[in-house]
Structures are given as structure tokens and as C-alpha cells.
Write an enzyme that holds these catalytic residues in place. Structure first.
Site, PDB file in Angstrom:
ATOM      1  N   GLU A  49      14.189   9.574 -39.044  1.00 45.47           N
ATOM      2  CA  GLU A  49      15.446  10.006 -38.424  1.00 45.47           C
ATOM      3  C   GLU A  49      15.157  10.461 -36.990  1.00 45.47           C
ATOM      4  OE1 GLU A  49      17.952  12.696 -40.685  1.00 45.47           O
ATOM      5  OE2 GLU A  49      18.485  13.770 -38.847  1.00 45.47           O
ATOM      6  N   ARG A  70      23.737   8.864 -40.020  1.00 48.31           N
ATOM      7  CA  ARG A  70      22.924   9.175 -38.816  1.00 48.31           C
ATOM      8  C   ARG A  70      22.962   8.018 -37.814  1.00 48.31           C
ATOM      9  NH1 ARG A  70      24.000  12.769 -41.017  1.00 48.31           N
ATOM     10  NH2 ARG A  70      22.744  14.273 -42.157  1.00 48.31           N
ATOM     11  N   SER A 109      14.761  17.493 -40.276  1.00 50.92           N
ATOM     12  CA  SER A 109      14.292  16.472 -41.225  1.00 50.92           C
ATOM     13  C   SER A 109      13.732  15.295 -40.444  1.00 50.92           C
ATOM     14  CB  SER A 109      15.452  15.961 -42.077  1.00 50.92           C
ATOM     15  OG  SER A 109      15.948  17.010 -42.847  1.00 50.92           O
TER      16      SER A 109
HETATM   17  C1  LIG Z   1      15.661  23.206 -37.407  1.00 51.96           C
HETATM   18  C2  LIG Z   1      16.472  21.945 -37.291  1.00 51.96           C
HETATM   19  C3  LIG Z   1      17.475  21.669 -38.205  1.00 51.96           C
HETATM   20  C4  LIG Z   1      18.232  20.505 -38.109  1.00 51.96           C
HETATM   21  N1  LIG Z   1      19.201  20.267 -39.034  1.00 51.96           N
HETATM   22  C5  LIG Z   1      19.943  19.145 -38.949  1.00 51.96           C
HETATM   23  C6  LIG Z   1      20.979  18.873 -39.907  1.00 51.96           C
HETATM   24  O1  LIG Z   1      21.242  19.648 -40.807  1.00 51.96           O
HETATM   25  N2  LIG Z   1      21.672  17.726 -39.767  1.00 51.96           N
HETATM   26  C7  LIG Z   1      21.427  16.825 -38.763  1.00 51.96           C
HETATM   27  O2  LIG Z   1      22.119  15.794 -38.690  1.00 51.96           O
HETATM   28  N3  LIG Z   1      20.456  17.063 -37.860  1.00 51.96           N
HETATM   29  C8  LIG Z   1      19.719  18.188 -37.913  1.00 51.96           C
HETATM   30  N4  LIG Z   1      18.726  18.421 -36.996  1.00 51.96           N
HETATM   31  C9  LIG Z   1      18.450  17.404 -35.958  1.00 51.96           C
HETATM   32  C10 LIG Z   1      19.253  17.570 -34.658  1.00 51.96           C
HETATM   33  O3  LIG Z   1      19.646  18.912 -34.438  1.00 51.96           O
HETATM   34  C11 LIG Z   1      20.492  16.670 -34.636  1.00 51.96           C
HETATM   35  O4  LIG Z   1      20.137  15.314 -34.786  1.00 51.96           O
HETATM   36  C12 LIG Z   1      21.281  16.818 -33.323  1.00 51.96           C
HETATM   37  O5  LIG Z   1      22.491  16.121 -33.451  1.00 51.96           O
HETATM   38  C13 LIG Z   1      20.531  16.277 -32.108  1.00 51.96           C
HETATM   39  O6  LIG Z   1      21.219  16.707 -30.954  1.00 51.96           O
HETATM   40  P1  LIG Z   1      20.450  16.985 -29.591  1.00 51.96           P
HETATM   41  O7  LIG Z   1      21.452  17.359 -28.571  1.00 51.96           O
HETATM   42  O8  LIG Z   1      19.351  17.948 -29.810  1.00 51.96           O
HETATM   43  O9  LIG Z   1      19.883  15.548 -29.302  1.00 51.96           O
HETATM   44  P2  LIG Z   1      18.490  15.194 -28.594  1.00 51.96           P
HETATM   45  O10 LIG Z   1      17.377  15.537 -29.529  1.00 51.96           O
HETATM   46  O11 LIG Z   1      18.472  15.758 -27.235  1.00 51.96           O
HETATM   47  O12 LIG Z   1      18.617  13.616 -28.520  1.00 51.96           O
HETATM   48  C14 LIG Z   1      18.664  12.842 -29.695  1.00 51.96           C
HETATM   49  C15 LIG Z   1      19.128  11.441 -29.281  1.00 51.96           C
HETATM   50  O13 LIG Z   1      20.481  11.544 -28.821  1.00 51.96           O
HETATM   51  C16 LIG Z   1      20.597  10.987 -27.508  1.00 51.96           C
HETATM   52  N5  LIG Z   1      21.578  11.796 -26.775  1.00 51.96           N
HETATM   53  C17 LIG Z   1      21.587  13.139 -26.600  1.00 51.96           C
HETATM   54  N6  LIG Z   1      22.668  13.509 -25.869  1.00 51.96           N
HETATM   55  C18 LIG Z   1      23.343  12.372 -25.589  1.00 51.96           C
HETATM   56  C19 LIG Z   1      24.534  12.082 -24.856  1.00 51.96           C
HETATM   57  N7  LIG Z   1      25.263  13.036 -24.241  1.00 51.96           N
HETATM   58  N8  LIG Z   1      24.928  10.791 -24.753  1.00 51.96           N
HETATM   59  C20 LIG Z   1      24.215   9.790 -25.346  1.00 51.96           C
HETATM   60  N9  LIG Z   1      23.080  10.009 -26.035  1.00 51.96           N
HETATM   61  C21 LIG Z   1      22.657  11.271 -26.166  1.00 51.96           C
HETATM   62  C22 LIG Z   1      19.200  11.100 -26.896  1.00 51.96           C
HETATM   63  O14 LIG Z   1      19.003  10.107 -25.901  1.00 51.96           O
HETATM   64  C23 LIG Z   1      18.301  10.880 -28.124  1.00 51.96           C
HETATM   65  O15 LIG Z   1      18.085   9.510 -28.354  1.00 51.96           O
HETATM   66  C24 LIG Z   1      17.970  19.581 -37.061  1.00 51.96           C
HETATM   67  C25 LIG Z   1      16.963  19.861 -36.124  1.00 51.96           C
HETATM   68  C26 LIG Z   1      16.224  21.023 -36.235  1.00 51.96           C
HETATM   69  C27 LIG Z   1      15.155  21.325 -35.200  1.00 51.96           C
END
Ligand SMILES: Cc1cc2nc3c(=O)[nH]c(=O)nc-3n(C[C@H](O)[C@H](O)[C@H](O)COP(=O)(O)OP(=O)(O)OC[C@H]3O[C@@H](n4cnc5c(N)ncnc54)[C@H](O)[C@@H]3O)c2cc1C
EC number: 1.3.1.98
Length: 301
Positions: free
Chosen positions: A293, A173, A223
């Protein structure tokens, strides 16, 4: 000329919303307002916003799908740049190139349509491609680091660079983007030819597992904690007797103790208090310190 007047002049044509509540964008359904929520349609608009913010000394940050964040109740000062309109995905042979705002689940579906294997693990991760690279998102034994070939970033100073997987120093992560403060603009994934039927079967199996084990019917951020070496966070929380433990409107899920669900108009403060309390109680019970996380952003009320 006021900063707002300057902004409207220099960033003319870009979709900017003022004092926009972030709770409706976030998967946890909590969070205060962004001073300026921006929706760039392409990397040039994004670069213009970053340049203007740097010149005017206004803080800025990017979000993808807001599925791994808790925005505090006082909101976020400065610009919040939402990447969801940068969502082009193209396939070239066994490679998929996706812009940062492309939906990760949709990108795995494109891999399936082209019978490309390697992306199945991500078929239920509700993030954007940029957020997934930033987090090195992973599940069921796979992670972004296994398939990422290269990515384009906009540095804090406004330069565009191409980084290899090695440059990203992926860990659990973790990616180097978390320290560099660059914006992921797009990512190239190296996949392999596979059987449409087998890829689909695997995606169906993983989707079924998620539906069985995760409280997907409630707002959450997935998580909350990282997996401690040799343990599972959910199991430690459950063994500490914390399933169903609630502060305000946020509760440790009965279905999966690693998730905290917003069951009754909870606030970011409820989330933060519950996280702190769970860390303390798990430490007392097992001696293990859980590490978050989910990323907590912005200001308290
Ligand atoms: C129901 C559910 C299930 C999930 N299951 C998993 C799983 O199985 N495995 C897992 O790893 N995660 C899981 N997640 C967490 C999440 O989906 C992941 O961490 C995902 O990669 C986050 O992406 P996001 O675009 O939503 O990021 P955001 O939540 O929008 O941002 C997260 C971080 O990334 C940064 N960020 C976003 N976009 C960019 C960019 N273009 N450039 C630089 N920084 C950026 C943001 O500034 C922030 O600090 C889950 C979440 C939920 C709600």
C-alpha cells in the site's frame, strides 16, 4: 542563464529549499534529499511551479503529509511540492470544502465542531486531504469515496478541472488520480447533520482502538500492505512468525504485524529489504502474495 538563476527569477517569492533532506518530513523518518523542495502558499504558486518545471523539463511531484511514502536514500530529483500551506477549510451547510494540504484529522475535528457526521472513520488517519483523496484512504468501514462530492485538480498540463466522485473511479486504496498524474487542489465532502455527542463518542472509540492496536509511538507509514481479499495482512505476517523480524533499523511491529517501525535509525533500504523479505516469507507460508500500500519514491543511493 543557468536553470537555478531562471528558477529564482521566474519563481520569485515562492519558498524553495535546495537539497533539502526529506527524512525529517516523512513519517518513516527515512529518505534522501529533494533537489528543490517547494512550499506553495496557494494554488497560483503551485501552478507556477508546475508550469516552470514542465517548460524546463524538470521532474516534479507533490506530497501531502508524507505519511504513506518511503523516500529512497538517494532522494528525489527535481521539484517536490509540499502542499501543507494550502490548508484552508470552509463549512457550508452540510458540506466541508478543504484544500489539499489541510490536515485530515483536523478536518474531521472541524466536522465534529459543526456536528456533521460521516467523517468519523478518518479521525486518526494522519494524511492530508489531497493524499487521502489520492489514496482513497479509509478505516473502520469508511473511506473517502463514501463522502467525497467533488474535487478540483490541476492537470499535468496545468489546466484546472472539477471532477465528480464518479470521475475519480475510486476503488480499494485507489483513485484515478494515481494514473492521471493530476494534483488535487481541494475536495468537497458531503456530510450529514448529526449529534455532537454521538460523533465525539465514535471518534473517541476509534482513537482508543488505534492506540490499543497500533505502534503509534514509533515512526512508520501505517499499514505497509493492502488487505488481501478474505484475509488481513497483519494476521498473515504474524502467522508466518514474522513479528519482531528486523532488517537493519526497521522491524515488523510486535504490536501490529501490518506495521513496520523504524526502531534504530533505519534507512529506506532497510524498509525495502524488509518489505521484499516479508512478501517472500508470507508467500512461502500461506501462498498469498502481499501487495504494497505504501508508495516508494525516488532513487536508491
Ligand atoms: C500511523 C499511521 C496510520 C495510518 N492509518 C491509515 C488508515 O487507517 N487508513 C488509511 O487509508 N491510511 C492510513 N495511513 C496511511 C496514510 O496516512 C494515508 O494513506 C494518507 O491518505 C496519505 O496522505 P498523505 O497526505 O500523507 O500522502 P503522502 O504520503 O504525502 O503521499 C501519498 C501519495 O499521494 C500523493 N499525493 C499527496 N498529496 C497529493 C495531492 N494533493 N495531489 C495528488 N497526489 C497527492 C503523493 O504523490 C503520493 O504518491 C496511516 C499512516 C500512518 C503513519
Amino acid at each position: 542563464m543557468s536553470v537555478i538563476e531562471k528558477m529564482l527569477e521566474i519563481l520569485e517569492g515562492i519558498d524553495i529549499r535546495f537539497k533539502e533532506p526529506l527524512h525529517s518530513y516523512s513519517y518513516t523518518k527515512v529518505g534522501g534529499e529533494a533537489d528543490y523542495l517547494v512550499f506553495p502558499r496557494n494554488r497560483f504558486e503551485l501552478a507556477r511551479v508546475v508550469k516552470f518545471a514542465n517548460q524546463e523539463d524538470i521532474p516534479w511531484m507533490v506530497l501531502g503529509n508524507a505519511s504513506n511514502i518511503i523516500v529512497r536514500d538517494g532522494g528525489i530529483r527535481g521539484f517536490v511540492i509540499l502542499c501543507d500551506k494550502l490548508n484552508n477549510v470552509s463549512v457550508d451547510g452540510y458540506t466541508i470544502e478543504a484544500e489539499a494540504g489541510a490536515n485530515l484529522i483536523e478536518t474531521t475535528r472541524i466536522a465534529l465542531r459543526h456536528s456533521l457526521t460521516g467523517f468519523e472513520f478518518a479521525c486518526g488517519i494522519p494524511g492530508s486531504v489531497g493524499g487521502a483523496v489520492f489514496m482513497n484512504a479509509g478505516a473502520y468501514g469508511g473511506e473517502i469515496a463514501h463522502i467525497l462530492q467533488s474535487c478540483k485538480v490541476l492537470t499535468k498540463d496545468g489546466e484546472i478541472e472539477t471532477l465528480s466522485a464518479k470521475d475519480l473511479a475510486f476503488g480499494y486504496r485507489h483513485s484515478a488520480i494515481q494514473e492521471s498524474g493530476s494534483v488535487v487542489l481541494s475536495a468537497k465532502f458531503a456530510l450529514a447533520p448529526g449529534s455532537h455527542q454521538i460523533i465525539k463518542q465514535e471518534m473517541d472509540r476509534l482513537t482508543h482502538l488505534r492506540e490499543l492496536k497500533q505502534p503509534l509511538e514509533y515512526p512508520s507509514c501505517g499499514s505497509v500492505f493492502k488487505r488481501p481479499v478474505g484475509h488481513f495482512a497483519g494476521q498473515l505476517i504474524s502467522e508466518a512468525g514474522l513479528k519482531g523480524y528486523r532488517i537493519g533499523g526497521v522491524e515488523v511491529s510486535e504490536k501490529h504485524a501490518g506495521f513496520m517501525i523504524n526502531v534504530a535509525d533505519g534507512t529506506a533500504k532497510d524498509y525495502e529489504d524488509l518489505i521484499e523479505s516479508v512478501i517472500e516469507k508470507v508467500k512461502e507460508h500461506s501462498g498469498i502474495t502481499l501487495e504494497r500500500e505504501v508508495r516508494i519514491l525516488g532513487e536508491s543511493k
